[in-house]
Motif scaffolding. Structure first.
Motif, PDB file in Angstrom:
ATOM      1  N   GLY A 140       0.806  -1.220   0.000  1.00  0.00           N
ATOM      2  CA  GLY A 140       0.000   0.000   0.000  1.00  0.00           C
ATOM      3  C   GLY A 140       0.835   1.264   0.000  1.00  0.00           C
ATOM      4  O   GLY A 140       1.990   1.251   0.420  1.00  0.00           O
ATOM      5  N   PRO A 141       0.216   2.362  -0.463  1.00  0.00           N
ATOM      6  CA  PRO A 141       0.959   3.613  -0.630  1.00  0.00           C
ATOM      7  C   PRO A 141       1.437   4.211   0.691  1.00  0.00           C
ATOM      8  O   PRO A 141       2.498   4.843   0.737  1.00  0.00           O
ATOM      9  CB  PRO A 141      -0.051   4.553  -1.309  1.00  0.00           C
ATOM     10  CG  PRO A 141      -1.386   3.908  -1.161  1.00  0.00           C
ATOM     11  CD  PRO A 141      -1.177   2.445  -0.948  1.00  0.00           C
ATOM     12  N   GLY A 142       0.686   4.033   1.775  1.00  0.00           N
ATOM     13  CA  GLY A 142       1.094   4.595   3.066  1.00  0.00           C
ATOM     14  C   GLY A 142       2.420   4.001   3.517  1.00  0.00           C
ATOM     15  O   GLY A 142       3.335   4.716   3.959  1.00  0.00           O
ATOM     16  N   THR A 143       2.541   2.688   3.382  1.00  0.00           N
ATOM     17  CA  THR A 143       3.774   2.013   3.806  1.00  0.00           C
ATOM     18  C   THR A 143       4.929   2.356   2.872  1.00  0.00           C
ATOM     19  O   THR A 143       6.067   2.557   3.319  1.00  0.00           O
ATOM     20  CB  THR A 143       3.550   0.485   3.846  1.00  0.00           C
ATOM     21  OG1 THR A 143       2.389   0.239   4.632  1.00  0.00           O
ATOM     22  CG2 THR A 143       4.737  -0.235   4.446  1.00  0.00           C
ATOM     23  N   ALA A 144       4.621   2.444   1.576  1.00  0.00           N
ATOM     24  CA  ALA A 144       5.673   2.844   0.621  1.00  0.00           C
ATOM     25  C   ALA A 144       6.191   4.229   0.981  1.00  0.00           C
ATOM     26  O   ALA A 144       7.405   4.493   0.948  1.00  0.00           O
ATOM     27  CB  ALA A 144       5.118   2.818  -0.803  1.00  0.00           C
ATOM     28  N   ALA A 145       5.263   5.112   1.368  1.00  0.00           N
ATOM     29  CA  ALA A 145       5.676   6.463   1.761  1.00  0.00           C
ATOM     30  C   ALA A 145       6.548   6.408   3.014  1.00  0.00           C
ATOM     31  O   ALA A 145       7.533   7.144   3.134  1.00  0.00           O
ATOM     32  CB  ALA A 145       4.441   7.341   2.008  1.00  0.00           C
ATOM     33  N   ARG A 146       6.200   5.530   3.948  1.00  0.00           N
ATOM     34  CA  ARG A 146       7.000   5.406   5.175  1.00  0.00           C
ATOM     35  C   ARG A 146       8.433   4.953   4.848  1.00  0.00           C
ATOM     36  O   ARG A 146       9.400   5.437   5.433  1.00  0.00           O
ATOM     37  CB  ARG A 146       6.337   4.417   6.148  1.00  0.00           C
ATOM     38  CG  ARG A 146       5.014   4.923   6.729  1.00  0.00           C
ATOM     39  CD  ARG A 146       4.326   3.864   7.586  1.00  0.00           C
ATOM     40  NE  ARG A 146       5.188   3.394   8.676  1.00  0.00           N
ATOM     41  CZ  ARG A 146       5.418   4.069   9.798  1.00  0.00           C
ATOM     42  NH1 ARG A 146       4.834   5.236  10.000  1.00  0.00           N
ATOM     43  NH2 ARG A 146       6.206   3.582  10.720  1.00  0.00           N
ATOM     44  N   ARG A 147       8.548   4.000   3.933  1.00  0.00           N
ATOM     45  CA  ARG A 147       9.896   3.537   3.557  1.00  0.00           C
ATOM     46  C   ARG A 147      10.690   4.683   2.933  1.00  0.00           C
ATOM     47  O   ARG A 147      11.865   4.888   3.252  1.00  0.00           O
ATOM     48  CB  ARG A 147       9.793   2.366   2.553  1.00  0.00           C
ATOM     49  CG  ARG A 147       9.290   1.077   3.169  1.00  0.00           C
ATOM     50  CD  ARG A 147       9.448  -0.097   2.207  1.00  0.00           C
ATOM     51  NE  ARG A 147       8.606   0.005   1.043  1.00  0.00           N
ATOM     52  CZ  ARG A 147       7.457  -0.670   0.862  1.00  0.00           C
ATOM     53  NH1 ARG A 147       7.036  -1.528   1.768  1.00  0.00           N
ATOM     54  NH2 ARG A 147       6.749  -0.507  -0.234  1.00  0.00           N
ATOM     55  N   LYS A 148      10.031   5.444   2.083  1.00  0.00           N
ATOM     56  CA  LYS A 148      10.734   6.550   1.414  1.00  0.00           C
ATOM     57  C   LYS A 148      11.159   7.601   2.450  1.00  0.00           C
ATOM     58  O   LYS A 148      12.287   8.128   2.382  1.00  0.00           O
ATOM     59  CB  LYS A 148       9.827   7.171   0.346  1.00  0.00           C
ATOM     60  CG  LYS A 148      10.496   8.310  -0.392  1.00  0.00           C
ATOM     61  CD  LYS A 148       9.701   8.775  -1.595  1.00  0.00           C
ATOM     62  CE  LYS A 148      10.416   9.899  -2.334  1.00  0.00           C
ATOM     63  NZ  LYS A 148      10.881  10.987  -1.459  1.00  0.00           N
TER      64      LYS A 148
END
Ligand code: XIL
Length: 351
Positions: free
Chosen positions: A200-208
């Protein structure tokens, strides 16, 4: 021909299979294994102390280095619990991780009531100077900041709303790392956070954001050595295998280590049957670790406790049917579960 080659040949499998995450696990070097240790349980239960001695290469005081434990009185530092666990670890020849120098939770009331930038900076710097100095040469790795990333970040709003963010802005991360490095230049300094693994995009954003924070530190010449993945894994949620592998690639480009810092399995949505739950937990941990290791070898794999007898998951993620959670590698009677067999594939000290 080795046994493995023979098996591969017999199964008609090509070399591509050897690059898959699962196949990679059998070939890796041992990885230091550890656990977080609770002082109350450590004092009360000799089986718990024995399990720590038997299984762990690394010990992490679970709560005793948090502000709440050390700074309950503003005027003094109380190191009683931390000293006891650090002493035990050292007497047993174990390495230590320190958790955590800055966190928005587990703060004493006086710290939640700080009201100016100058006050917050003075307290933060003083705290880190005192704590890191006390354990200099003993605690080799520090979670310098814990959970500073917003849960579901919005564009332009990467940071979690904490007292540190409110009073110091995003600079709190920099202040914390800079201070820790100044006091113990040999310490390994880690940014620790949760949920880097769900799709999901929220987790991808957290990684970034985690990568951006570390890159920003490095650009300013402030040391950061790794990212800690808490890895409180939800048994009912899928893993983002591609996302995890890309994350490891990006970590590598920044020359950062990965550490698995708080591994356990939250099984509150699984059926009650024990064998089913244990199998699911072991398989999830195996897939997670194999995915990471296929790209980047963690510096350590640390579980958040050892035995199902003692875990925060019971209170924080209670099951509707009131059955006890089974989040950890040993059962409530300290017998190894299937999850331990999976961890054994990576552990240094086989017991
Ligand atoms: C938890 C401890 O396990 C509990 O004993 C305590 O009551 C609350 O904190 N993320 C973290 C850990 O970084 O410090 C938390 O530990 C669990 C979630």
């Amino acid at each position: 021909m080795t046994r493995r080659d023979a098996l591969v040949a017999a199964a008609g499998l090509g070399s591509a299979v050897l690059l898959s995450p699962t196949a990679a696990s059998s070939a890796v070097r041992p990885i230091p294994f550890g656990s977080a240790a609770q002082i109350e349980t450590f004092r009360a239960d000799p089986r718990y102390r024995q399990a720590l001695a038997t299984y762990c290469d690394v010990i992490v005081p679970m709560n005793d280095l948090k502000w709440e434990a050390i700074r309950h009185d503003r005027a003094l530092f109380d190191f009683a619990g931390a000293d006891e666990l650090v002493g035990f670890a050292r007497s047993q020849g174990k390495a230590l991780r320190g958790h955590a120098l800055l966190w928005g939770e587990a703060l004493p009331p006086w710290a939640r009531e700080m009201s100016t930038r100058a006050e917050a900076e003075r307290e933060l710097v003083d705290h880190i100077e005192t704590v890191v100095d006390r354990y200099k040469g003993q605690i080799e790795t520090w979670d310098v900041v814990n959970e500073v990333i917003k849960f579901d970040p919005l564009p332009g709003e990467p940071m979690r709303d904490t007292i540190w963010q409110r009073l110091l802005g995003p600079a709190h991360v920099e202040i914390a790392f800079r201070t820790a490095a100044r006091i113990d230049p040999k310490a390994r300094l880690v940014l620790n956070d949760f949920n880097f693994e769900e799709p999901g995009p929220g987790t991808a954003a957290r990684r970034k954001i985690a990568l951006d924070l570390c890159r920003n530190l490095k650009d300013k010449g402030i040391p950061v050595h790794g990212i800690g993945m808490q890895a409180h894994l939800y048994a009912d949620k899928p893993l983002d295998i591609d996302g995890l592998q890309n994350f490891m690639v990006e970590l590598g480009k920044l020359d950062l280590d990965v550490e698995i810092t708080e591994l356990d399995v939250i099984d509150w949505k699984l059926p009650a049957d024990i064998a089913t739950r244990d199998r699911a937990a072991a398989s999830l941990v195996g897939t997670f670790l194999d995915t990471i290791v296929s790209v980047r070898r963690p510096r350590a794999i640390v579980t958040w406790g050892l035995s199902d007898r003692y875990s925060w998951v019971h209170e924080t993620f209670p099951r509707k049917d009131k059955a006890r959670a089974r989040p950890l590698p040993l059962d409530a009677d300290f017998k190894p579960k299937p999850m331990m067999a999976v961890l054994d594939r990576y552990r240094r000290s086989q017991s």
